[in-house]
Design a protein around this motif. Structure first.
Motif, PDB file in Angstrom:
ATOM      1  N   LEU A   1      90.249-121.989  12.751  1.00 52.98           N
ATOM      2  CA  LEU A   1      89.996-123.421  12.599  1.00 52.98           C
ATOM      3  C   LEU A   1      89.730-124.076  13.953  1.00 52.98           C
ATOM      4  CD1 LEU A   1      89.871-126.017  10.937  1.00 52.98           C
ATOM      5  CD2 LEU A   1      92.373-126.144  11.107  1.00 52.98           C
ATOM      6  N   PHE A   2      90.547-123.761  14.949  1.00 54.17           N
ATOM      7  CA  PHE A   2      90.376-124.367  16.272  1.00 54.17           C
ATOM      8  C   PHE A   2      88.995-124.042  16.853  1.00 54.17           C
ATOM      9  CE2 PHE A   2      90.857-123.880  20.961  1.00 54.17           C
ATOM     10  CZ  PHE A   2      90.912-125.230  21.269  1.00 54.17           C
ATOM     11  N   SER A   3      88.582-122.788  16.780  1.00 49.60           N
ATOM     12  CA  SER A   3      87.275-122.418  17.348  1.00 49.60           C
ATOM     13  C   SER A   3      86.138-123.089  16.591  1.00 49.60           C
ATOM     14  CB  SER A   3      87.103-120.891  17.383  1.00 49.60           C
ATOM     15  OG  SER A   3      87.120-120.346  16.089  1.00 49.60           O
ATOM     16  N   GLN A   4      86.286-123.277  15.289  1.00 51.82           N
ATOM     17  CA  GLN A   4      85.256-123.974  14.514  1.00 51.82           C
ATOM     18  C   GLN A   4      85.163-125.441  14.931  1.00 51.82           C
ATOM     19  OE1 GLN A   4      86.349-123.171  10.458  1.00 51.82           O
ATOM     20  NE2 GLN A   4      85.595-121.064  10.533  1.00 51.82           N
ATOM     21  N   VAL A   5      86.322-126.072  15.109  1.00 53.25           N
ATOM     22  CA  VAL A   5      86.351-127.473  15.540  1.00 53.25           C
ATOM     23  C   VAL A   5      85.692-127.619  16.908  1.00 53.25           C
ATOM     24  CG1 VAL A   5      87.903-129.340  16.287  1.00 53.25           C
ATOM     25  CG2 VAL A   5      88.336-128.129  14.127  1.00 53.25           C
ATOM     26  N   VAL A   6      86.046-126.758  17.844  1.00 48.34           N
ATOM     27  CA  VAL A   6      85.469-126.820  19.200  1.00 48.34           C
ATOM     28  C   VAL A   6      83.964-126.570  19.147  1.00 48.34           C
ATOM     29  CG1 VAL A   6      85.424-125.688  21.467  1.00 48.34           C
ATOM     30  CG2 VAL A   6      87.609-126.270  20.406  1.00 48.34           C
ATOM     31  N   ASN A   7      83.538-125.621  18.338  1.00 55.23           N
ATOM     32  CA  ASN A   7      82.111-125.316  18.208  1.00 55.23           C
ATOM     33  C   ASN A   7      81.329-126.538  17.717  1.00 55.23           C
ATOM     34  OD1 ASN A   7      79.803-123.521  18.195  1.00 55.23           O
ATOM     35  ND2 ASN A   7      79.961-123.587  15.959  1.00 55.23           N
ATOM     36  N   ILE A   8      81.850-127.235  16.721  1.00 60.78           N
ATOM     37  CA  ILE A   8      81.183-128.433  16.206  1.00 60.78           C
ATOM     38  C   ILE A   8      81.157-129.518  17.277  1.00 60.78           C
ATOM     39  CG2 ILE A   8      81.361-130.313  14.520  1.00 60.78           C
ATOM     40  CD1 ILE A   8      82.382-128.166  12.506  1.00 60.78           C
ATOM     41  N   ARG A   9      82.264-129.699  17.986  1.00 63.71           N
ATOM     42  CA  ARG A   9      82.304-130.693  19.064  1.00 63.71           C
ATOM     43  C   ARG A   9      81.258-130.385  20.138  1.00 63.71           C
ATOM     44  NH1 ARG A   9      88.800-130.713  19.949  1.00 63.71           N
ATOM     45  NH2 ARG A   9      89.367-132.040  18.182  1.00 63.71           N
ATOM     46  N   GLN A  10      81.154-129.110  20.507  1.00 67.85           N
ATOM     47  CA  GLN A  10      80.185-128.724  21.533  1.00 67.85           C
ATOM     48  C   GLN A  10      78.759-128.951  21.065  1.00 67.85           C
ATOM     49  OE1 GLN A  10      81.469-124.695  22.325  1.00 67.85           O
ATOM     50  NE2 GLN A  10      82.780-125.343  24.018  1.00 67.85           N
ATOM     51  N   LYS A  11      78.474-128.608  19.834  1.00 65.25           N
ATOM     52  CA  LYS A  11      77.129-128.844  19.293  1.00 65.25           C
ATOM     53  C   LYS A  11      76.802-130.334  19.300  1.00 65.25           C
ATOM     54  CE  LYS A  11      76.008-124.949  16.287  1.00 65.25           C
ATOM     55  NZ  LYS A  11      75.693-124.574  14.890  1.00 65.25           N
ATOM     56  N   LYS A  12      77.758-131.143  18.872  1.00 65.34           N
ATOM     57  CA  LYS A  12      77.535-132.593  18.863  1.00 65.34           C
ATOM     58  C   LYS A  12      77.303-133.118  20.282  1.00 65.34           C
ATOM     59  CE  LYS A  12      79.701-135.389  16.512  1.00 65.34           C
ATOM     60  NZ  LYS A  12      80.377-136.425  15.907  1.00 65.34           N
ATOM     61  N   ALA A  13      78.093-132.642  21.232  1.00 64.98           N
ATOM     62  CA  ALA A  13      77.974-133.102  22.615  1.00 64.98           C
ATOM     63  C   ALA A  13      76.617-132.736  23.214  1.00 64.98           C
ATOM     64  CB  ALA A  13      79.096-132.531  23.467  1.00 64.98           C
ATOM     65  N   LYS A  14      76.077-131.595  22.784  1.00 61.99           N
ATOM     66  CA  LYS A  14      74.783-131.130  23.298  1.00 61.99           C
ATOM     67  C   LYS A  14      73.628-131.553  22.391  1.00 61.99           C
ATOM     68  CE  LYS A  14      76.799-127.121  25.576  1.00 61.99           C
ATOM     69  NZ  LYS A  14      76.863-125.665  25.630  1.00 61.99           N
ATOM     70  N   HIS A  15      73.940-132.377  21.391  1.00 60.48           N
ATOM     71  CA  HIS A  15      72.946-132.883  20.439  1.00 60.48           C
ATOM     72  C   HIS A  15      72.190-131.764  19.744  1.00 60.48           C
ATOM     73  CE1 HIS A  15      73.894-136.781  22.076  1.00 60.48           C
ATOM     74  NE2 HIS A  15      73.634-136.333  23.282  1.00 60.48           N
ATOM     75  N   LYS A  16      72.925-130.710  19.410  1.00 63.17           N
ATOM     76  CA  LYS A  16      72.342-129.593  18.658  1.00 63.17           C
ATOM     77  C   LYS A  16      72.526-129.852  17.167  1.00 63.17           C
ATOM     78  CE  LYS A  16      72.772-125.925  22.061  1.00 63.17           C
ATOM     79  NZ  LYS A  16      73.272-124.568  22.303  1.00 63.17           N
ATOM     80  N   LYS A  17      71.622-129.301  16.402  1.00 62.82           N
ATOM     81  CA  LYS A  17      71.659-129.474  14.959  1.00 62.82           C
ATOM     82  C   LYS A  17      72.836-128.684  14.365  1.00 62.82           C
ATOM     83  CE  LYS A  17      68.917-128.726  10.858  1.00 62.82           C
ATOM     84  NZ  LYS A  17      68.143-129.601  10.141  1.00 62.82           N
TER      85      LYS A  17
END
Length: 194
Positions: free
Chosen positions: A141-157
């Protein structure tokens, strides 16, 4: 620092100073570094850096009062090196994608899985052992949350499932902005007038 040993002291200007090495101590330092109430509201960047450094030294070094003032900068450098486990940063600014305090509820189970035990029940766990377990967190769960945060921060789809997960777990995924007690009071007073 020797990666094959768990340090219990740091050498500053030729003198060894005992340090507090339990993971909870370092997490206290990291929490203090982000505490807006630690600084005056109109503090300069230099004053903030000084307060952060002084706080880190006071928490980490057992006999911080015996460190001569002229060795303070080196003591700070050695403390940061210990906290970073001797790993050098590439200097590139990275998006903020986790918060030790906010994410504790999802970090702890992941580290427990890696360690094979409940780390909070341990009377002592060296920071480097804790950090090593943190670095070995796999898919969870933690790695999924961080992955989504990183994608959002980098404006990735985001993938479809990630969008659905984000919509269902906004409070879990959105990093909260830290505000001081004074700022909170001002916001509460403003809300009364609305």
């Amino acid at each position: 620092m020797d990666a094959w040993k768990l340090p219990t002291s740091l050498c500053v200007s030729g003198t060894d100073y005992k340090i507090r090495t339990d993971f909870r101590v370092v997490l206290d330092i990291l929490e203090a570094m982000n505490d807006p109430d630690l600084f005056l509201p109109d503090a300069s960047e230099e004053e903030i850096a000084l307060v952060r450094s002084d706080t880190m030294v006071q928490i980490l070094y057992e006999d911080y009062r015996t460190i001569p003032p002229e060795d303070f900068a080196e003591a700070c450098e050695k403390a940061l090196d210990f906290i970073d486990m001797g790993m050098k940063d590439d200097g590139k600014k990275k998006p903020h994608s986790m918060d030790w305090q906010q994410d504790a509820q999802i970090i702890i189970p992941a580290i427990n899985r890696v360690q094979g035990c409940e780390i909070r029940a341990l009377p002592y766990l060296h920071w480097w052992t804790f950090l090593g377990a943190y670095m070995e967190i796999g898919d969870c769960l933690f790695s999924q949350v961080v992955n989504i945060r990183q994608k959002k921060a980098k404006h990735k789809k985001l993938e479809k499932w990630e969008k659905e997960f984000l919509n269902a777990n906004k409070d879990l995924i959105t990093l909260q902005k830290k505000i001081s007690v004074e700022q909170k009071k001002e916001m509460d007073n403003l809300e009364k007038w609305l």
